[in-house]
Design an enzyme around this catalytic site. Sequence first.
Site, short mmCIF file in Angstrom:
data_model
loop_
_atom_site.label_atom_id
_atom_site.label_comp_id
_atom_site.label_asym_id
_atom_site.label_seq_id
_atom_site.Cartn_x
_atom_site.Cartn_y
_atom_site.Cartn_z
N ASN A 113 0.77 -1.22 0.06
CA ASN A 113 -0.23 0.14 -0.06
C ASN A 113 0.67 1.13 -0.08
OD1 ASN A 113 -2.35 -1.15 -0.36
ND2 ASN A 113 -3.17 -0.93 1.65
N THR A 114 0.44 1.98 -0.40
CA THR A 114 1.02 3.30 -1.00
C THR A 114 0.36 4.60 -0.88
OG1 THR A 114 2.26 1.77 -2.54
CG2 THR A 114 2.18 3.98 -3.24
#
Length: 561
Positions: free
Chosen positions: A370-371
């Site tokens: 996730n970013t």
Amino acid sequence: MRNFILLICLFITIPLFAQDRITGHNFATRSEVIAQHGMAATSQPLATQVALDILKAGGNAIDAAIAANAVLGLTEPTGNGIGGDLFAIIWDAEKEELVGLNASGRSPYDLDLSYFKDNGYDKIPSYGPLPVSVPGCVSGWFSMHEKYGSKPMVEILKPAITYAREGFPLTEVIAHYWNIGANRLQQYDGFTEVYMPNGRAPQKGEIFKNPALANTLETIAQEGRDAFYKGKIAHTIADYIKEQGGFLSYKDMADHTDSWVEPVSTNYRGYDVYELPPNGQGTAVLQILNILEAYNIKEMGFGSPDYVHTFVEAKKIAFEDRAKYYADPDFVDIPVEQLISKAYADERRKLIDPEQAGNEYPAGELEQGNTIYMTVADDKGNMVSLIQSNYRGMGSGMTPPGLGFILQDRGELFSLQDGHNNVYEPHKRPFHTIIPAFVMKDGKPLISFGLMGGAMQPQGHAQIVVNLVDFGMNLQEAGDAPRIHHTSPSQPTGGKMTEGGVLNLESGFPEETIRELLRKGHKIAPAIGPFGGYQAIMYDAENDVYYGASESRKDGQAAGY
């Protein structure tokens, strides 16, 4: 009175959906944001507001992007932080040029492939000290600032420092992922002290403080880049990782460098779409678009079985090349120009059967894989497309004492297969999933955008472009539209998954589309949450205004002034 009662009953029995909007598609969550002087779109409203505050105080888009990213590292540690890497595409309005920054870190000098083989690993672990690579984020900030910044770093990082000391209320989506991350990472030394006050993950609406991160950011702001990579912070990181049984050393930190790179592009129906070259996966976006360009996507129609089938097959083909070729270009010669050529797309397109899902496509044979996402634009025309990540949400779990952040686990994405382009080697950058994007039209800047979410990113980028260009959606609608997510049969680590992969369709696709896709042989499964997070800014040169859009699936906000 009777008519009034009937009207009330009608409202009770018939749900009010988005089609009751005055304008726009039935899946649109809101209208676009439009402003003259500046625009910011991030995945957390406080970060968006900080970016606008910097712009209003005379800072430029680069200053505002750094400030917002610092706030996001505090408020959304479920996706990013200064223990991770950073990539950016920047439109320099004064020079009228598009430039790219690769601020990803490298693997430890003292760890080699034989360690994993001798200890029986068939893949690099997801968590703990072994997948930790050098964090490139802070270096990326200073590279951007040195080249383009206008305000002092002390002023740029002040909002994040203030929020870290005084606290901020946790938002809903981030709270959800924080709880998941805490359950997974609480076993690692140092994690609970920072991220589980009162012995648990903070909940929605609760005030969270991170004074250790405030101190770290203050040191960086006052003493500069070297305070992180060559000072006490670097020693603290190295000593902690050694105690945990890992290999990241002070020399690894001190030797880190960024790379200014030239973005690569393809033209899709008159629009030049730009991505960064490997070690990231942006090239896959261009490959997908090249394959799709020969089809009449507009005539197929959004959500149709023909469109979804064609898109998924094009994605499968591009991802086979992604698994084979994409890696650190300092270690292998990657044939990027051939991969994104129209001629290569013409050959690869021949593999697609319009009536049958492919179980497996061979990677192309080429001459010699996730970013959080945020974007900011200023009143001078500068635009920043920036993406930053820890990987796997909160990262490795490795939380050095007194620093207030988690180190990334990007090293997991190395392959352990001899001869693979992305095989583990010392001081090598791993294959990277995070990619910023940019669209130009007739040589002028048009759209700065990104869509976070691991392997969702290339397929998400391509869907955004198709939604805008082929289906005529506006900037917000293009992000709100239900998405296609396909898990690939091949991975950049060299491993295999389900034959043909698995197709996830977000709610909103017609039942008849799903039935027809099943008939064509697609394996369809329900999924919650893998569809990414989108932010975008578009410049309207005719009216000299910015349009902003933010991801309805996240806690984000687009705002301007």
